[in-house]
Design an enzyme around this catalytic site. Structure first.
Site, PDB file in Angstrom:
ATOM      1  N   ASP A   1     -47.061 -44.466  43.145  1.00 17.60           N
ATOM      2  CA  ASP A   1     -47.480 -43.243  43.832  1.00 17.60           C
ATOM      3  C   ASP A   1     -48.582 -42.534  43.043  1.00 17.60           C
ATOM      4  O   ASP A   1     -48.316 -41.898  42.028  1.00 17.60           O
ATOM      5  CB  ASP A   1     -46.271 -42.301  43.968  1.00 17.60           C
ATOM      6  CG  ASP A   1     -46.644 -41.026  44.703  1.00 17.60           C
ATOM      7  OD1 ASP A   1     -46.815 -41.096  45.927  1.00 17.60           O
ATOM      8  OD2 ASP A   1     -46.792 -39.976  44.054  1.00 17.60           O
TER       9      ASP A   1
ATOM     10  N   TYR B   1     -54.651 -36.857  40.517  1.00 19.75           N
ATOM     11  CA  TYR B   1     -54.057 -37.304  39.247  1.00 19.75           C
ATOM     12  C   TYR B   1     -55.092 -38.040  38.378  1.00 19.75           C
ATOM     13  O   TYR B   1     -54.800 -38.342  37.225  1.00 19.75           O
ATOM     14  CB  TYR B   1     -52.868 -38.253  39.466  1.00 19.75           C
ATOM     15  CG  TYR B   1     -51.783 -37.779  40.393  1.00 19.75           C
ATOM     16  CD1 TYR B   1     -51.659 -36.445  40.752  1.00 19.75           C
ATOM     17  CD2 TYR B   1     -50.863 -38.688  40.926  1.00 19.75           C
ATOM     18  CE1 TYR B   1     -50.665 -36.028  41.615  1.00 19.75           C
ATOM     19  CE2 TYR B   1     -49.859 -38.274  41.786  1.00 19.75           C
ATOM     20  CZ  TYR B   1     -49.772 -36.939  42.133  1.00 19.75           C
ATOM     21  OH  TYR B   1     -48.779 -36.550  42.992  1.00 19.75           O
TER      22      TYR B   1
ATOM     23  N   LYS C   1     -53.463 -40.167  47.992  1.00 20.63           N
ATOM     24  CA  LYS C   1     -53.448 -38.922  48.776  1.00 20.63           C
ATOM     25  C   LYS C   1     -54.826 -38.273  48.884  1.00 20.63           C
ATOM     26  O   LYS C   1     -55.589 -38.276  47.903  1.00 20.63           O
ATOM     27  CB  LYS C   1     -52.471 -37.925  48.136  1.00 20.63           C
ATOM     28  CG  LYS C   1     -51.122 -38.540  47.755  1.00 20.63           C
ATOM     29  CD  LYS C   1     -50.140 -37.541  47.191  1.00 20.63           C
ATOM     30  CE  LYS C   1     -48.887 -38.242  46.676  1.00 20.63           C
ATOM     31  NZ  LYS C   1     -48.954 -38.644  45.270  1.00 20.63           N
TER      32      LYS C   1
ATOM     33  N   HIS D   1     -52.315 -34.514  50.840  1.00 23.32           N
ATOM     34  CA  HIS D   1     -51.563 -34.083  49.655  1.00 23.32           C
ATOM     35  C   HIS D   1     -50.999 -32.673  49.818  1.00 23.32           C
ATOM     36  O   HIS D   1     -49.850 -32.415  49.458  1.00 23.32           O
ATOM     37  CB  HIS D   1     -52.477 -34.147  48.423  1.00 23.32           C
ATOM     38  CG  HIS D   1     -51.766 -34.234  47.117  1.00 23.32           C
ATOM     39  ND1 HIS D   1     -52.314 -34.812  46.010  1.00 23.32           N
ATOM     40  CD2 HIS D   1     -50.541 -33.800  46.725  1.00 23.32           C
ATOM     41  CE1 HIS D   1     -51.464 -34.747  44.997  1.00 23.32           C
ATOM     42  NE2 HIS D   1     -50.380 -34.127  45.404  1.00 23.32           N
TER      43      HIS D   1
HETATM   44  N1  LIG Z   1     -46.937 -34.760  46.259  1.00 21.04           N
HETATM   45  C1  LIG Z   1     -46.951 -33.897  45.272  1.00 21.04           C
HETATM   46  O1  LIG Z   1     -47.442 -32.754  45.395  1.00 21.04           O
HETATM   47  C2  LIG Z   1     -46.337 -34.295  43.946  1.00 21.04           C
HETATM   48  C3  LIG Z   1     -46.036 -33.304  42.995  1.00 21.04           C
HETATM   49  C4  LIG Z   1     -45.454 -33.724  41.775  1.00 21.04           C
HETATM   50  C5  LIG Z   1     -45.209 -35.065  41.525  1.00 21.04           C
HETATM   51  N2  LIG Z   1     -45.534 -36.001  42.482  1.00 21.04           N
HETATM   52  C6  LIG Z   1     -45.290 -37.449  42.240  1.00 21.04           C
HETATM   53  O2  LIG Z   1     -43.954 -37.614  41.802  1.00 21.04           O
HETATM   54  C7  LIG Z   1     -43.936 -38.316  40.555  1.00 21.04           C
HETATM   55  C8  LIG Z   1     -42.746 -37.881  39.733  1.00 21.04           C
HETATM   56  O3  LIG Z   1     -42.699 -36.470  39.629  1.00 21.04           O
HETATM   57  P1  LIG Z   1     -42.469 -35.698  38.262  1.00 21.04           P
HETATM   58  O4  LIG Z   1     -43.153 -36.370  37.136  1.00 21.04           O
HETATM   59  O5  LIG Z   1     -42.796 -34.271  38.559  1.00 21.04           O
HETATM   60  O6  LIG Z   1     -40.879 -35.748  38.059  1.00 21.04           O
HETATM   61  P2  LIG Z   1     -39.825 -36.790  37.438  1.00 21.04           P
HETATM   62  O7  LIG Z   1     -40.292 -38.170  37.632  1.00 21.04           O
HETATM   63  O8  LIG Z   1     -38.529 -36.373  38.003  1.00 21.04           O
HETATM   64  O9  LIG Z   1     -39.806 -36.405  35.902  1.00 21.04           O
HETATM   65  C9  LIG Z   1     -40.701 -36.933  34.967  1.00 21.04           C
HETATM   66  C10 LIG Z   1     -40.294 -36.431  33.572  1.00 21.04           C
HETATM   67  O10 LIG Z   1     -38.994 -36.917  33.251  1.00 21.04           O
HETATM   68  C11 LIG Z   1     -39.041 -37.721  32.066  1.00 21.04           C
HETATM   69  N3  LIG Z   1     -38.127 -38.851  32.291  1.00 21.04           N
HETATM   70  C12 LIG Z   1     -38.308 -39.911  33.110  1.00 21.04           C
HETATM   71  N4  LIG Z   1     -37.254 -40.739  33.087  1.00 21.04           N
HETATM   72  C13 LIG Z   1     -36.361 -40.165  32.236  1.00 21.04           C
HETATM   73  C14 LIG Z   1     -35.067 -40.546  31.798  1.00 21.04           C
HETATM   74  N5  LIG Z   1     -34.489 -41.661  32.241  1.00 21.04           N
HETATM   75  N6  LIG Z   1     -34.429 -39.728  30.915  1.00 21.04           N
HETATM   76  C15 LIG Z   1     -35.025 -38.597  30.459  1.00 21.04           C
HETATM   77  N7  LIG Z   1     -36.246 -38.197  30.846  1.00 21.04           N
HETATM   78  C16 LIG Z   1     -36.913 -38.972  31.731  1.00 21.04           C
HETATM   79  C17 LIG Z   1     -40.487 -38.138  31.928  1.00 21.04           C
HETATM   80  O11 LIG Z   1     -40.832 -38.336  30.583  1.00 21.04           O
HETATM   81  P3  LIG Z   1     -41.363 -39.776  30.042  1.00 21.04           P
HETATM   82  O12 LIG Z   1     -42.553 -40.162  30.865  1.00 21.04           O
HETATM   83  O13 LIG Z   1     -41.708 -39.503  28.620  1.00 21.04           O
HETATM   84  O14 LIG Z   1     -40.205 -40.735  30.185  1.00 21.04           O
HETATM   85  C18 LIG Z   1     -41.219 -36.919  32.501  1.00 21.04           C
HETATM   86  O15 LIG Z   1     -41.310 -35.900  31.518  1.00 21.04           O
HETATM   87  C19 LIG Z   1     -45.302 -37.987  39.938  1.00 21.04           C
HETATM   88  O16 LIG Z   1     -45.678 -38.915  38.955  1.00 21.04           O
HETATM   89  C20 LIG Z   1     -46.187 -38.058  41.163  1.00 21.04           C
HETATM   90  O17 LIG Z   1     -46.478 -39.404  41.481  1.00 21.04           O
HETATM   91  C21 LIG Z   1     -46.075 -35.631  43.688  1.00 21.04           C
END
Ligand SMILES: NC(=O)c1ccc[n+]([C@@H]2O[C@H](COP(=O)([O-])OP(=O)(O)OC[C@H]3O[C@@H](n4cnc5c(N)ncnc54)[C@H](OP(=O)(O)O)[C@@H]3O)[C@@H](O)[C@H]2O)c1
Length: 306
Positions: free
Chosen positions: A50, A55, A80, A111
């Protein structure tokens, strides 16, 4: 393994239920690492990525796919339309294809519903008072009509939206000819979005959860810790397993080999535990919430329908 599960979209194509997020901060150091951790994710069996123009990681996604040697058709790629390209959908889409170095995109999303003023060198143009510089010269109804025109080109397999609410989807349906295949929104145990889930289900729109973990805020919830001990799993695994129980597509992001493996090998939770996690809902946004002006990238919660 759960990651191999796929969900059928209304476009007729299938989306793997677990993907890897491809967000990275804009700084050069963070960006320089993206290709390598995406390559690790592909080695760890992720087959859904994704990304987004905003990004800045599209090129790294394309490079990782090519270096992995995995056939293109085995990987599901989402990108997006950025908030400042609502008036130039076709050009923006072609630019994304070019940066990715791909012939087609599996899923192309609007987006954000709000249109931001176009400055090619600045994704975040501000007014003198510090608010986002928006424009109403183009609406998401206009850009959706352009996305619909992309489908017959064969260069995109499915189209959808992100950060849409019941309110903005209703507005979209006033002119849409094609129902979005997907709505990608923030979803985790503290933000269940029950009404939006019910609405999207009725309309045949698949929800994709971003920020699926709810970060350390949800990972440290006492119930999540209790269930992690019970299932001999990590807190993140318990949260992601809850999404699996609800049948929600998720795009967790990790740069770390071990955590990537964790996030794709999940326990199966008992129905009672799923209900207990569901009951944690408190309507709390942890990723995209109102700034000091009461806006999210230039739109109020009222405009967003949040
Ligand atoms: N459409 C939108 O507006 C929108 C907005 C936000 C995000 N997104 C998409 O959603 C994806 C994920 O969102 P997100 O990054 O906000 O949230 P997330 O994936 O829930 O959380 C990521 C965070 O959690 C940590 N993490 C991952 N696996 C872990 C585990 N098993 N144990 C402990 N910590 C862990 C990661 O650190 P490490 O990397 O160091 O493991 C990072 O700091 C983004 O990359 C993007 O593609 C879309």
């Amino acid at each position: 393994m759960a990651a191999n599960r796929k969900i059928l979209l209304n476009s007729g194509t299938e989306i793997p239920i677990i993907g890897t997020g491809a967000y990275a901060p804009a700084d050069a150091e963070a960006q320089s690492k993206v290709k390598d951790w995406l390559l690790t994710a592909l080695k760890n069996d992720y087959r859904h990525i994704d990304t987004a123009v905003l990004y800045l990681t599209e090129a790294a996604v394309g490079q990782a796919i090519r270096e992995s040697g995995i056939p293109r058709e085995e990987i599901f790629v989402t990108t997006k339309l950025p908030w400042n390209h609502h008036h130039r959908v076709r050009q923006s889409f072609e630019e994304s294809l070019h940066r990715l170095g791909l012939d087609y995109i599996d899923l192309y999303l609007i987006h954000w519903p709000g249109a931001v003023f176009y400055d090619p060198d600045n994704f975040k143009p501000l007014n003198p008072d510090g608010t986002f510089k928006t424009t109403d010269s183009v609406t998401f109804n206009d850009s959706w009509a352009e996305l619909e025109q992309l489908l017959p080109t064969g260069k995109v397999k499915a189209i959808g939206v992100s950060n849409f609410s019941i309110k903005t989807l209703e507005q979209l349906f006033k002119t849409a000819k094609i129902t979005p295949a997907v709505n990608q929104v923030e979803l985790h145990p503290y933000l269940l979005q029950k009404d939006l889930r019910d609405y999207c289900k009725k309309k045949g729109i698949v929800l994709v959860a971003y920020t699926p973990s709810g970060y350390s805020t949800v990972r440290s919830d006492p119930l999540i810790l209790e269930l992690a001990a019970k299932y001999k799993a990590t807190p993140n695994q318990v949260i992601l397993a809850w999404h699996m129980a609800l049948g929600t597509v998720i795009v967790p992001k990790s740069e770390n080999n071990e955590r990537q493996k964790e996030n794709i090998t999940l326990p199966t939770l008992g129905a009672e535990d799923v209900e207990r996690i569901t009951a944690l809902d408190r309507g709390e946004r942890l990723c995209n919430k109102a700034d000091k002006h009461g806006q999210v990238y230039g739109w109020t919660y009222e405009q967003l329908g949040w």
